[in-house]
Design a protein around this motif. Structure first.
Motif, PDB file in Angstrom:
ATOM      1  N   ALA A  73     122.309  33.110  47.611  1.00 30.22           N
ATOM      2  CA  ALA A  73     122.982  32.228  46.676  1.00 30.22           C
ATOM      3  C   ALA A  73     122.182  32.188  45.377  1.00 30.22           C
ATOM      4  CB  ALA A  73     123.100  30.820  47.272  1.00 30.22           C
ATOM      5  N   SER A  74     122.847  31.921  44.268  1.00 29.15           N
ATOM      6  CA  SER A  74     122.187  32.105  42.965  1.00 29.15           C
ATOM      7  C   SER A  74     121.206  30.995  42.611  1.00 29.15           C
ATOM      8  CB  SER A  74     123.235  32.216  41.863  1.00 29.15           C
ATOM      9  OG  SER A  74     123.878  30.980  41.646  1.00 29.15           O
ATOM     10  N   HIS A  75     121.363  29.806  43.200  1.00 32.85           N
ATOM     11  CA  HIS A  75     120.498  28.701  42.783  1.00 32.85           C
ATOM     12  C   HIS A  75     119.289  28.534  43.687  1.00 32.85           C
ATOM     13  CE1 HIS A  75     122.572  26.363  45.894  1.00 32.85           C
ATOM     14  NE2 HIS A  75     123.682  26.865  45.401  1.00 32.85           N
ATOM     15  N   ASN A 122     121.237  40.766  46.507  1.00 34.39           N
ATOM     16  CA  ASN A 122     122.599  40.625  46.000  1.00 34.39           C
ATOM     17  C   ASN A 122     122.952  39.142  45.915  1.00 34.39           C
ATOM     18  OD1 ASN A 122     123.284  43.450  45.854  1.00 34.39           O
ATOM     19  ND2 ASN A 122     123.286  43.450  48.084  1.00 34.39           N
ATOM     20  N   VAL A 123     123.275  38.683  44.716  1.00 30.25           N
ATOM     21  CA  VAL A 123     123.606  37.282  44.498  1.00 30.25           C
ATOM     22  C   VAL A 123     125.110  37.084  44.615  1.00 30.25           C
ATOM     23  CG1 VAL A 123     123.516  35.374  42.860  1.00 30.25           C
ATOM     24  CG2 VAL A 123     121.595  36.965  43.024  1.00 30.25           C
ATOM     25  N   SER A 124     125.500  36.075  45.391  1.00 34.50           N
ATOM     26  CA  SER A 124     126.922  35.812  45.595  1.00 34.50           C
ATOM     27  C   SER A 124     127.103  34.366  46.034  1.00 34.50           C
ATOM     28  CB  SER A 124     127.499  36.758  46.653  1.00 34.50           C
ATOM     29  OG  SER A 124     126.891  36.506  47.920  1.00 34.50           O
ATOM     30  N   CYS A 156     120.888  30.904  51.644  1.00 32.26           N
ATOM     31  CA  CYS A 156     122.097  30.303  51.079  1.00 32.26           C
ATOM     32  C   CYS A 156     122.352  28.911  51.634  1.00 32.26           C
ATOM     33  CB  CYS A 156     123.294  31.209  51.372  1.00 32.26           C
ATOM     34  SG  CYS A 156     123.590  31.448  53.138  1.00 32.26           S
ATOM     35  N   SER A 214     131.724  29.072  38.504  1.00 36.74           N
ATOM     36  CA  SER A 214     131.046  30.340  38.774  1.00 36.74           C
ATOM     37  C   SER A 214     130.269  30.208  40.074  1.00 36.74           C
ATOM     38  CB  SER A 214     130.091  30.704  37.626  1.00 36.74           C
ATOM     39  OG  SER A 214     129.372  31.890  37.943  1.00 36.74           O
ATOM     40  N   ASN A 267     127.468  31.749  40.216  1.00 32.04           N
ATOM     41  CA  ASN A 267     126.128  32.056  39.727  1.00 32.04           C
ATOM     42  C   ASN A 267     125.563  30.872  38.951  1.00 32.04           C
ATOM     43  OD1 ASN A 267     124.052  33.178  37.829  1.00 32.04           O
ATOM     44  ND2 ASN A 267     124.551  35.054  38.934  1.00 32.04           N
ATOM     45  N   GLU A 291     123.174  30.733  36.806  1.00 34.16           N
ATOM     46  CA  GLU A 291     122.944  31.023  35.389  1.00 34.16           C
ATOM     47  C   GLU A 291     124.209  30.841  34.560  1.00 34.16           C
ATOM     48  OE1 GLU A 291     120.194  31.557  33.679  1.00 34.16           O
ATOM     49  OE2 GLU A 291     119.073  31.163  35.511  1.00 34.16           O
ATOM     50  N   GLU A 292     125.352  31.162  35.155  1.00 33.56           N
ATOM     51  CA  GLU A 292     126.603  31.021  34.409  1.00 33.56           C
ATOM     52  C   GLU A 292     127.053  29.564  34.327  1.00 33.56           C
ATOM     53  OE1 GLU A 292     127.557  33.465  32.614  1.00 33.56           O
ATOM     54  OE2 GLU A 292     125.915  34.588  33.522  1.00 33.56           O
TER      55      GLU A 292
END
Length: 322
Positions: free
Chosen positions: A114-116, A141-143, A162, A239, A241, A243-244
């Motif tokens: 996970a992105s965070h 891989n970020v998802s 995650c 998102s 992500n 960052e987004e």
């Protein structure tokens, strides 16, 4: 005994049996004739026949009935062939096992994440893993957490880091860390820089968030926090992500949730402003997830074991980021 051969004790058999006799027997049984076996082994026919005779003498059993036009394994021969093939497989695997013991760990590790995920413990594990096993390689891989879990379930990923909403009994889970989510806005937002705000000041404001910010998903506590703040029901940007989501908040699209410990630097640099609520923030647990039935290579196994050991040796208080 009907065949006139005398069986010997198991201890003596284990001590005296020659592997080359078993290897010759396997080829002989699979070839169906002494002539073809001799050709495959590049030996003379009498040598093959002699090897069979010595093996039968060692075992005290007749293994092959041979007559003109007849070549048939006895019951003892059929049993021996099955066991001999197993032994042959074990011997062939010895080369790989010995290489793994002496060679440096190589292999590729596929991490679904996970992105965070911002965790010093996790970062330290990656650093130490690379220092110990520089020949191993990684892909991260970020998802969305749902997709990360699916990658582990289908064995496309070595492990996942995650969020977890519902546990799959086929997977294993261990909490990596606990984080707290707050609500933030960026410099263009009308609430940026204002103090003494209450949740009532957020009512009707537009929102941005993660795709998992739903009542039925992993960020359910964050969804409830947004609802209590009475933000606009329509989310203007989403998102998977971090960052987004951060980008949309800073750009002023709306108020959005972020892990408090991740946002601290942006707050210091004037890119984000924290909004109410300031207390009783929703707790979110991030887990390491792996598939116990997946056949991991040595690099995958080494990284997973290293990460799990670090987690178990570190008190949860030190893995709680506020």
């Amino acid at each position: 005994m009907a065949d006139g051969l005398r069986p010997i004790q198991a201890e003596r058999l284990a001590r005296e049996l020659d592997w080359n006799l078993l290897r010759t027997f396997i080829v002989l049984a699979q070839s169906g004739s002494v002539t073809r076996a001799a050709d495959r082994l590049r030996l003379k026919q009498p040598t093959v026949s002699s090897a069979l005779k010595r093996l039968e003498d060692r075992l005290g059993r007749k293994l092959i009935n041979r007559k003109p036009g007849q070549f048939e394994l006895t019951e003892a021969g059929q049993l021996l062939l099955k066991e001999a093939i197993e032994i042959q497989g074990s011997i062939l695997r010895l080369g790989t096992l010995m290489r793994d013991v002496t060679d440096e760990i190589r292999g590729h590790v596929e991490i679904a994440m996970a992105s965070h995920v911002v965790s010093p413990l996790y970062d330290d594990t990656l650093r130490e893993f690379h220092e110990r096993h520089p020949a191993a390689t990684l892909t991260i891989n970020v998802s969305a957490s749902k997709d990360a879990l699916e990658a582990v379930t289908s064995r496309r990923a070595s492990l996942a880091v995650c969020l977890v909403r519902e546990r799959n009994p086929k997977l294993e889970y261990l909490r990596l860390f606990r984080e707290f989510f707050g609500l933030f806005c960026g410099p263009p937002h009308p609430l940026y820089g204002k103090t003494n705000l209450t949740k009532a000041d957020l009512a009707g404001q537009s929102a941005v968030s993660f795709v998992t910010d739903r009542l039925e998903d992993a960020l359910r506590p964050v969804t409830l926090m947004r609802a209590e703040a009475d933000l606009e029901d329509r989310i203007v940007g989403t998102s998977a992500n971090l960052e987004e989501v951060r980008r949309m908040i800073i750009a002023g699209l709306g108020i959005g949730p972020l892990p408090v410990h991740v946002a601290k630097r942006d707050i210091r640099e004037g890119l984000l402003w924290q909004l109410p609520p300031y207390d009783a923030l929703p707790e979110i647990d991030v887990h390491v997830v792996w598939n116990p039935k997946a056949k991991l290579n040595r690099a995958e196994q080494a990284l997973l074991e290293m990460l799990l050991e670090k987690i178990r040796l570190t008190p949860i208080e030190e893995r709680t980021y506020r």
